[in-house]
Structures are given as C-alpha cells and as structure tokens.
Design an enzyme around this catalytic site. Sequence first.
Site, PDB file in Angstrom:
ATOM      1  N   GLY A 163       0.883  -1.170   0.000  1.00  0.00           N
ATOM      2  CA  GLY A 163       0.000   0.000   0.000  1.00  0.00           C
ATOM      3  C   GLY A 163       0.912   1.209   0.000  1.00  0.00           C
ATOM      4  O   GLY A 163       1.553   1.500   1.011  1.00  0.00           O
ATOM      5  N   HIS A 164       1.049   1.865  -1.139  1.00  0.00           N
ATOM      6  CA  HIS A 164       1.963   3.004  -1.259  1.00  0.00           C
ATOM      7  C   HIS A 164       1.155   4.295  -1.343  1.00  0.00           C
ATOM      8  O   HIS A 164       0.418   4.508  -2.304  1.00  0.00           O
ATOM      9  CB  HIS A 164       2.862   2.819  -2.488  1.00  0.00           C
ATOM     10  CG  HIS A 164       3.812   1.650  -2.347  1.00  0.00           C
ATOM     11  ND1 HIS A 164       4.713   1.294  -3.312  1.00  0.00           N
ATOM     12  CD2 HIS A 164       3.989   0.775  -1.327  1.00  0.00           C
ATOM     13  CE1 HIS A 164       5.401   0.243  -2.886  1.00  0.00           C
ATOM     14  NE2 HIS A 164       4.977  -0.092  -1.690  1.00  0.00           N
ATOM     15  N   GLN A 211       7.253  -3.680   0.214  1.00  0.00           N
ATOM     16  CA  GLN A 211       7.626  -4.254   1.511  1.00  0.00           C
ATOM     17  C   GLN A 211       8.959  -3.638   1.963  1.00  0.00           C
ATOM     18  O   GLN A 211       9.236  -2.504   1.601  1.00  0.00           O
ATOM     19  CB  GLN A 211       7.700  -5.781   1.460  1.00  0.00           C
ATOM     20  CG  GLN A 211       6.346  -6.467   1.314  1.00  0.00           C
ATOM     21  CD  GLN A 211       5.773  -6.409  -0.088  1.00  0.00           C
ATOM     22  OE1 GLN A 211       6.393  -6.826  -1.046  1.00  0.00           O
ATOM     23  NE2 GLN A 211       4.557  -5.912  -0.221  1.00  0.00           N
TER      24      GLN A 211
HETATM   25  P1  GDP Z   1       5.053   2.804   1.654  1.00  0.00           P
HETATM   26  O1  GDP Z   1       4.358   1.503   1.736  1.00  0.00           O
HETATM   27  O2  GDP Z   1       6.525   2.684   1.929  1.00  0.00           O
HETATM   28  O3  GDP Z   1       4.811   3.560   0.385  1.00  0.00           O
HETATM   29  O4  GDP Z   1       4.489   3.703   2.848  1.00  0.00           O
HETATM   30  P2  GDP Z   1       2.936   3.827   3.280  1.00  0.00           P
HETATM   31  O5  GDP Z   1       2.246   4.691   2.308  1.00  0.00           O
HETATM   32  O6  GDP Z   1       2.353   2.501   3.560  1.00  0.00           O
HETATM   33  O7  GDP Z   1       3.098   4.509   4.691  1.00  0.00           O
HETATM   34  C1  GDP Z   1       3.733   5.734   4.853  1.00  0.00           C
HETATM   35  C2  GDP Z   1       2.741   6.688   5.514  1.00  0.00           C
HETATM   36  O8  GDP Z   1       3.438   7.818   6.003  1.00  0.00           O
HETATM   37  C3  GDP Z   1       1.710   7.228   4.558  1.00  0.00           C
HETATM   38  O9  GDP Z   1       0.530   7.467   5.251  1.00  0.00           O
HETATM   39  C4  GDP Z   1       2.335   8.533   4.074  1.00  0.00           C
HETATM   40  O10 GDP Z   1       1.359   9.472   3.652  1.00  0.00           O
HETATM   41  C5  GDP Z   1       3.023   9.001   5.321  1.00  0.00           C
HETATM   42  N1  GDP Z   1       4.260   9.774   5.131  1.00  0.00           N
HETATM   43  C6  GDP Z   1       5.212   9.623   4.176  1.00  0.00           C
HETATM   44  N2  GDP Z   1       6.242  10.457   4.415  1.00  0.00           N
HETATM   45  C7  GDP Z   1       5.931  11.152   5.515  1.00  0.00           C
HETATM   46  C8  GDP Z   1       6.606  12.160   6.275  1.00  0.00           C
HETATM   47  O11 GDP Z   1       7.733  12.567   5.993  1.00  0.00           O
HETATM   48  N3  GDP Z   1       5.954  12.636   7.385  1.00  0.00           N
HETATM   49  C9  GDP Z   1       4.726  12.195   7.760  1.00  0.00           C
HETATM   50  N4  GDP Z   1       4.184  12.700   8.850  1.00  0.00           N
HETATM   51  N5  GDP Z   1       4.070  11.250   7.054  1.00  0.00           N
HETATM   52  C10 GDP Z   1       4.664  10.726   5.976  1.00  0.00           C
HETATM   53  P1  IMO Z   2       4.501  -1.862   1.619  1.00  0.00           P
HETATM   54  O1  IMO Z   2       4.978  -2.044   0.190  1.00  0.00           O
HETATM   55  C1  IMO Z   2       4.238  -3.507   5.636  1.00  0.00           C
HETATM   56  C2  IMO Z   2       3.818  -7.835   6.007  1.00  0.00           C
HETATM   57  C3  IMO Z   2       2.497  -8.348   6.538  1.00  0.00           C
HETATM   58  C4  IMO Z   2       2.947  -9.645   7.185  1.00  0.00           C
HETATM   59  C5  IMO Z   2       4.037 -10.131   6.236  1.00  0.00           C
HETATM   60  C6  IMO Z   2       3.555 -11.136   5.201  1.00  0.00           C
HETATM   61  O2  IMO Z   2       3.262  -1.063   1.730  1.00  0.00           O
HETATM   62  O3  IMO Z   2       5.623  -1.378   2.481  1.00  0.00           O
HETATM   63  P2  IMO Z   2       2.021 -11.059   3.042  1.00  0.00           P
HETATM   64  O4  IMO Z   2       0.721 -10.381   2.769  1.00  0.00           O
HETATM   65  O5  IMO Z   2       3.133 -10.627   2.152  1.00  0.00           O
HETATM   66  O6  IMO Z   2       1.883 -12.544   3.109  1.00  0.00           O
HETATM   67  O7  IMO Z   2       2.409 -10.612   4.535  1.00  0.00           O
HETATM   68  O8  IMO Z   2       4.534  -8.982   5.580  1.00  0.00           O
HETATM   69  N1  IMO Z   2       3.693  -6.938   4.838  1.00  0.00           N
HETATM   70  C7  IMO Z   2       3.871  -5.624   4.882  1.00  0.00           C
HETATM   71  N2  IMO Z   2       4.097  -4.805   5.933  1.00  0.00           N
HETATM   72  N3  IMO Z   2       4.198  -2.997   4.393  1.00  0.00           N
HETATM   73  C8  IMO Z   2       4.003  -3.792   3.334  1.00  0.00           C
HETATM   74  O9  IMO Z   2       4.079  -3.358   2.059  1.00  0.00           O
HETATM   75  C9  IMO Z   2       3.776  -5.172   3.557  1.00  0.00           C
HETATM   76  N4  IMO Z   2       3.515  -6.226   2.756  1.00  0.00           N
HETATM   77  C10 IMO Z   2       3.481  -7.304   3.550  1.00  0.00           C
HETATM   78  O10 IMO Z   2       1.932  -7.457   7.448  1.00  0.00           O
HETATM   79  O11 IMO Z   2       3.543  -9.374   8.414  1.00  0.00           O
HETATM   80 MG    MG Z   3       2.700   0.624   2.722  1.00  0.00          MG
END
Ligand code: GDP
Ligand code: IMO
Ligand code: MG
Length: 430
Positions: free
Chosen positions: A41-42, A231
């Site tokens: 989830g990005h 991940q």
């Molecule tokens: P990803 O999976 O690595 O793309 O990261 P996620 O989107 O799952 O989680 C990162 C979360 O932190 C998201 O809700 C972003 O909107 C938020 N985020 C990213 N960079 C920053 C930052 O520098 N400060 C804050 N407060 N939030 C951030």
């Molecule tokens: P992004 O790209 C955080 C974790 C799950 C679980 C383990 C295995 O957004 O950073 P799976 O569904 O792959 O069988 O789960 O890996 N996990 C993540 N944790 N960010 C992710 O992706 C993840 N994708 C899988 O929570 O512990």
């Molecule tokens: Mg994520």
Amino acid sequence: MSKVDVLLGLQWGDEGKGKIVDVLTPKYDVIARFQGGPNAGHTLEFNGIKHVLRTIPSGIFHPEKLNVIGNGVLIEAAIFNDEISALREKGVEPTENLYISKKAHLILPTHRMLDAANEQAKGNAKIGSTLKGIGPAYTDKIARTGLRVGDILEFDFREKYELLKMQHMQTAKTLQFDIKKFRIDGMTLDQYEKRWMDSLDTLRSFKLINSEYFINRCLRGGKRVLAEGAQGSMLDIDFGSYPFVTSSSTITAGVCSGLGVPPSAIGKVMGITKAYCTRVGSGPFPTELFDETGKKLCDVGHEFGAVTGRPRRCGWIDIPALRYACMLNGVTHLIVTKPDVMNDFDEIKICTDYIIDDKEVDEIPFEYNEVEIKPRLQSFPGWKQDLSDFKKFKDLPLNLLNYLAEIEFQTGVKIMAVSISPDRKDVLFR
Ligand code: GDP
Ligand code: IMO
Ligand code: MG
C-alpha cells in the site's frame, strides 16, 4: 547504456516509498515495480488528495512517464481493476502509460483462500499476512504450476484456471478449511470469482509486454529507469525474520530477477528508513515500544496499515537492522522520512546494538525469533520544533541534524533527503 536506479524500504515496510518515488519521478523516464503485489500500500499525497497504490508503480500520476509492472510482481485482477477505477475517478487515465509484463504471475481468488487457510492452520504462529494471496501465488510460481498474465490471452485459459483451482480446493480441504464460510470483501468464493473473471477484461485492455526486452531497450536508449520496491528488506524471503516475512526478494537482488536486468545495470541504490521504526504483522521487533511513547508514535504518525487498517507496531530506529539492510542492498543513498512525527519529543532514542545473553551482538542472529534481544539505546535530545516551514535541509534544527548525522555515522551511508510531511512538496534534498 544507462542504469536502473533502485528505491526500496530498509525496514519492515511502509517507510514512505510511494511518496518518495512520486517525488523522484520527474528525474526518470520509466518507473517499474519488480516484486510483491497488492500486499503493498503506497500512499501519495498532493493538492490535498491522498491516493493509495497497490500494484501500480508510484510514477503513474505523471502522465508523460512510463510505468511498468515487472515479471516479479503478482497481480490480483479484481484488486487491479479497483485500482484502475480509483485512478480514473481522480481523472488519471493510465491506459497509455502503464505496461504490464506477460510473465507477471496471477493471484487467483483461491490463492487468497489458501492464504487464509494457511494462517488459520498456523494458529498462534500466524504470520499476520495481508491475506492477499501472496504466499500461495509465489508458491505456485516456484512449483511451476502458476498462471501468468500472458495466459489470459490464450484460448485455454479457463481450462488451466479450473485445473489450478481444483488443486487449491483440495489443499483447503486437507487443511480442514471451511470454504463455505470463507469471504473476500463480504463475498463468497463464487461471487468473488465472478468479479475476478470480469476484471480480466481490464487487464487485457493494457499493453501486455515482454517487459525484460522493453526495459533493456530503454537502458540501451539512454532512458532513466527507477525500480520501486515494495515491503522492506527485513521482510525479504531470504534475509528477513523468516518465517515472518513476505514471499519475495525485496532487496536490490530482486530487481535483477524481477525486471530482467543484469547486476551490472544497477546504478544508485536509495534506501528509505523512517526516523523511527514500525512493523505490521507478527515477528521480532527488538526496539518495539509498549508504552505511551509507542502509542504516541502510532497516533501522531497515523501508523495504521494502508492495506489492512491494522495498527502498526512502533518503536525506536534499529541500527543493527538498518546496517544489515544497507549491506544486503548496497545502499548508496539514504532517505529518512517522518522525523516530524517526533517534533515534540523531549528525547529520541537509537538502538545501536543488540544485547543477547548479556553479550553485545552486532549481527542479526539466526535465532532472531527465539532469543530475547535487549536493545542498547543511545539517547538524543529532541528538536522540539514544528518542521512544516523548513524548506532547506541545511536549515533544519541542529538537534535533528545531529540525529541524522548519527544515522549516517552508524550506517556509513550519506542521507540524500529528508521527508517532513505526507505531502509531495515536503522533501528536503541535500
Ligand atoms: P510505503 O508503503 O513505503 O509507500 O508507505 P505507506 O504509504 O504505507 O506509509 C507511509 C505513511 O506515512 C503514509 O501514510 C504517508 O502518507 C506518510 N508519510 C510519508 N512520508 C511522511 C513524512 O515525511 N511525514 C509524515 N508525517 N508522514 C509521511
Ligand atoms: P509496503 O509495500 C508492511 C507484512 C504483513 C505480514 C508479512 C507477510 O506497503 O511497504 P504477506 O501479505 O506478504 O503474506 O504478509 O509482511 N507486509 C507488509 N508490511 N508494508 C508492506 O508493504 C507489507 N507487505 C506485507 O503485514 O507481516
Ligand atoms: Mg505501505
């Protein structure tokens, strides 16, 4: 011949990869995902809108840039269809600038069922999977029984599908899984299967290509390619906290097999870390905080999974894990996100080493899941200041700069940028 730059997570995921890829996209011609699937989830934020991408590369909001879903990625047709619809609702039309590898494997509805069945069978030892079918789909890939995107163009696709489904149903029965009670998004397996089958038309409407040739041609033509990880390194199938990992190669090595590029084509490796640490799902987390500070990181940082909504476990930054990730990936540049979450902290800590059986250990132990690890913590004074008005890296508060300098010293890698809010505009490059 140009190179593939890489951007990937150094922790347990959710480091802010999506946001940073979006910000870096103007410097590149092609953005490519190389592994993982809709377990990712990005999150991207700009102009007051927030968007969560699952399988589609985070360069998609730049219509002039090409986005590629590589052969190493898994695609769940119905989730992909939803993702495309969500983009179209926001006025983004990805038909022309999203290419998909014919060799990417498909996640079937029954892979999702098997994910649930496996987790149920594990009981307390469950991995905490996102239940998107990742493990079972990669299992079929390695077992040479999987179905690939290119197969949906063949006349006998349905036949192959039914055969694989039958095997999955058999396995679920062996695991004593109650198939009748199983639901995906509130739907029975049959209902969801219909949705999934209908969604294949969306998939067919995209350019399905031999992405390894495409990307190598791009490199020969001097195009700049950015590989986007999903991940994090500590969830890597080989080097993460096995078995509490995902089922793909999340490290730089995965770029080569997930896109079909040679190791010699890898350029910069940009590794992202939060200024603290989070983990979602089960498994070791030596610096996890169970107190008010941990709760505060979760609340202020909005640390809830972008995919499952589960609260993320929070703790201090873990240097032994970060050093390990830098080593495995050959990180050349560090990016630090979310220091702003700790703006009003009096004290911030760094775990510099692990103490196991009263001994200092600087390697991630094989027995990571079994041994009791005490983090050796070093304390830093907080900067006690709102960061939202800062525009230049060098102007950041001294206590933050000192904290960042310590991360550089401990990892031996220079920090190239710091992110201070979820918004696209708030990345301070050095
Ligand atoms: P990803 O999976 O690595 O793309 O990261 P996620 O989107 O799952 O989680 C990162 C979360 O932190 C998201 O809700 C972003 O909107 C938020 N985020 C990213 N960079 C920053 C930052 O520098 N400060 C804050 N407060 N939030 C951030
Ligand atoms: P992004 O790209 C955080 C974790 C799950 C679980 C383990 C295995 O957004 O950073 P799976 O569904 O792959 O069988 O789960 O890996 N996990 C993540 N944790 N960010 C992710 O992706 C993840 N994708 C899988 O929570 O512990
Ligand atoms: Mg994520």
